[in-house]
Write a protein that holds these residues in place. Structure first.
Motif, PDB file in Angstrom:
ATOM      1  N   UNK A 158       0.817  -1.213   0.000  1.00 51.96           N
ATOM      2  CA  UNK A 158       0.000   0.000   0.000  1.00 51.96           C
ATOM      3  C   UNK A 158       0.849   1.262   0.000  1.00 51.96           C
ATOM      4  N   UNK A 159       2.096   1.152   0.422  1.00 51.12           N
ATOM      5  CA  UNK A 159       2.998   2.296   0.422  1.00 51.12           C
ATOM      6  C   UNK A 159       3.451   2.703  -0.962  1.00 51.12           C
ATOM      7  N   UNK A 160       3.200   1.868  -1.940  1.00 53.05           N
ATOM      8  CA  UNK A 160       3.543   2.196  -3.321  1.00 53.05           C
ATOM      9  C   UNK A 160       2.433   3.071  -3.895  1.00 53.05           C
ATOM     10  N   UNK A 161       2.766   4.167  -4.558  1.00 57.03           N
ATOM     11  CA  UNK A 161       1.727   5.066  -5.083  1.00 57.03           C
ATOM     12  C   UNK A 161       0.837   4.394  -6.123  1.00 57.03           C
ATOM     13  N   UNK A 162      -0.439   4.703  -6.072  1.00 58.15           N
ATOM     14  CA  UNK A 162      -1.387   4.207  -7.059  1.00 58.15           C
ATOM     15  C   UNK A 162      -1.647   2.719  -7.013  1.00 58.15           C
ATOM     16  N   UNK A 163      -1.391   2.087  -5.888  1.00 57.96           N
ATOM     17  CA  UNK A 163      -1.484   0.639  -5.814  1.00 57.96           C
ATOM     18  C   UNK A 163      -2.682   0.106  -5.046  1.00 57.96           C
ATOM     19  N   UNK A 176      -4.152   1.469   6.611  1.00 54.47           N
ATOM     20  CA  UNK A 176      -4.028   2.341   7.776  1.00 54.47           C
ATOM     21  C   UNK A 176      -2.562   2.475   8.184  1.00 54.47           C
ATOM     22  N   UNK A 177      -1.865   1.353   8.266  1.00 53.26           N
ATOM     23  CA  UNK A 177      -0.444   1.397   8.646  1.00 53.26           C
ATOM     24  C   UNK A 177       0.369   2.202   7.633  1.00 53.26           C
ATOM     25  N   UNK A 178       0.105   1.969   6.362  1.00 55.12           N
ATOM     26  CA  UNK A 178       0.875   2.635   5.308  1.00 55.12           C
ATOM     27  C   UNK A 178       0.622   4.134   5.256  1.00 55.12           C
ATOM     28  N   UNK A 179      -0.522   4.587   5.772  1.00 58.65           N
ATOM     29  CA  UNK A 179      -0.854   6.015   5.705  1.00 58.65           C
ATOM     30  C   UNK A 179      -0.572   6.754   7.013  1.00 58.65           C
ATOM     31  N   UNK A 180      -0.061   6.090   8.013  1.00 65.52           N
ATOM     32  CA  UNK A 180       0.362   6.785   9.240  1.00 65.52           C
ATOM     33  C   UNK A 180       1.611   7.566   8.893  1.00 65.52           C
ATOM     34  N   UNK A 235       6.382   7.996   5.917  1.00 64.66           N
ATOM     35  CA  UNK A 235       7.709   8.582   5.669  1.00 64.66           C
ATOM     36  C   UNK A 235       8.767   7.488   5.531  1.00 64.66           C
ATOM     37  N   UNK A 236       8.671   6.498   6.397  1.00 65.87           N
ATOM     38  CA  UNK A 236       9.631   5.392   6.344  1.00 65.87           C
ATOM     39  C   UNK A 236       9.495   4.627   5.029  1.00 65.87           C
ATOM     40  N   UNK A 237       8.247   4.343   4.633  1.00 68.40           N
ATOM     41  CA  UNK A 237       8.037   3.618   3.377  1.00 68.40           C
ATOM     42  C   UNK A 237       8.478   4.452   2.172  1.00 68.40           C
ATOM     43  N   UNK A 238       8.215   5.775   2.227  1.00 64.87           N
ATOM     44  CA  UNK A 238       8.631   6.633   1.120  1.00 64.87           C
ATOM     45  C   UNK A 238      10.154   6.651   0.994  1.00 64.87           C
ATOM     46  N   UNK A 239      10.835   6.636   2.133  1.00 64.25           N
ATOM     47  CA  UNK A 239      12.292   6.697   2.105  1.00 64.25           C
ATOM     48  C   UNK A 239      12.932   5.336   1.852  1.00 64.25           C
TER      49      UNK A 239
END
Length: 188
Positions: free
Chosen positions: A28-33, A153-157, A162-166
């Motif tokens: 879910x941390x991947x954009x558009x997924x 929910x976890x991916x959008x906290x 920030x951690x997933x984006x980095x």
């Protein structure tokens, strides 16, 4: 089937799929997924359930010795993702956003990660009979929605996002490789 069966089914789903929460958060941390992750999760679970039902009905579609080899799917996908990270290591940091995951990629990882679940589901489905099996399947399908909501929910906290984006581009290959190896090594 009563509340006892519903509770047992919900508990079994949670216990056999707890490892999916981290994987779902990464996906879910991947954009558009988001829709691809949900569709892939359902498709993968339907594959697991189909094999478990056939196994419970006596066809013996998937012998126990074959279960560890399901680990090759996430291992291959993880190695492929790691290769892409390595190949793109010198790319501009502010470059393109990470690629969205595909429905079939999520389904393959879900199926492979749930391969060991088949060994749990087959005997339970066999004992539960057709009515009980139907209840388990309905609860499992509802459980996917809950799991997807929890993963999103976890991916959008903010701290997780920030951690997933980095680090998400590095986390995904590692998680997939670890899952693949654990299935291969931990298999029967």
């Amino acid at each position: 089937m009563g509340l006892s069966t519903l509770g047992q089914a919900a508990g079994m789903f949670a216990v056999t799929n707890i490892d999916d929460l981290v994987l779902l958060a990464v996906f879910f941390g991947r954009p558009g997924s988001a829709w691809r992750v949900v569709a892939g999760q359902y498709l993968g679970l339907l594959g697991i359930l189909a094999v478990a039902v056939v196994g419970a009905l006596g066809a013996g579609l998937l012998p126990g010795a074959a279960v560890p080899y399901l680990g090759l799917l996430p291992l291959f996908l993880g190695l492929r993702a790691a290769w892409q990270v390595w190949r793109d290591r010198g790319a501009d940091e502010g470059g393109d956003a990470p690629e969205a995951v595909g429905v079939l990629q999520v389904a393959a990882v879900t199926f492979a990660n749930g391969g060991d679940n088949i060994g749990v589901y087959v005997p339970v489905f066999t004992v539960a009979g057709l009515g009980g099996m139907t209840t388990y399947i309905a609860v499992f399908l509802a459980g996917v929605a809950v799991w997807c909501a929890a993963g999103l929910f976890l991916a959008t906290r903010p701290p997780v996002a920030r951690t997933l984006a980095r680090w998400g581009h590095l986390v995904l290959p590692v998680v997939l490789i670890v899952i693949g190896l654990s299935i291969l090594i931990g298999g029967r």
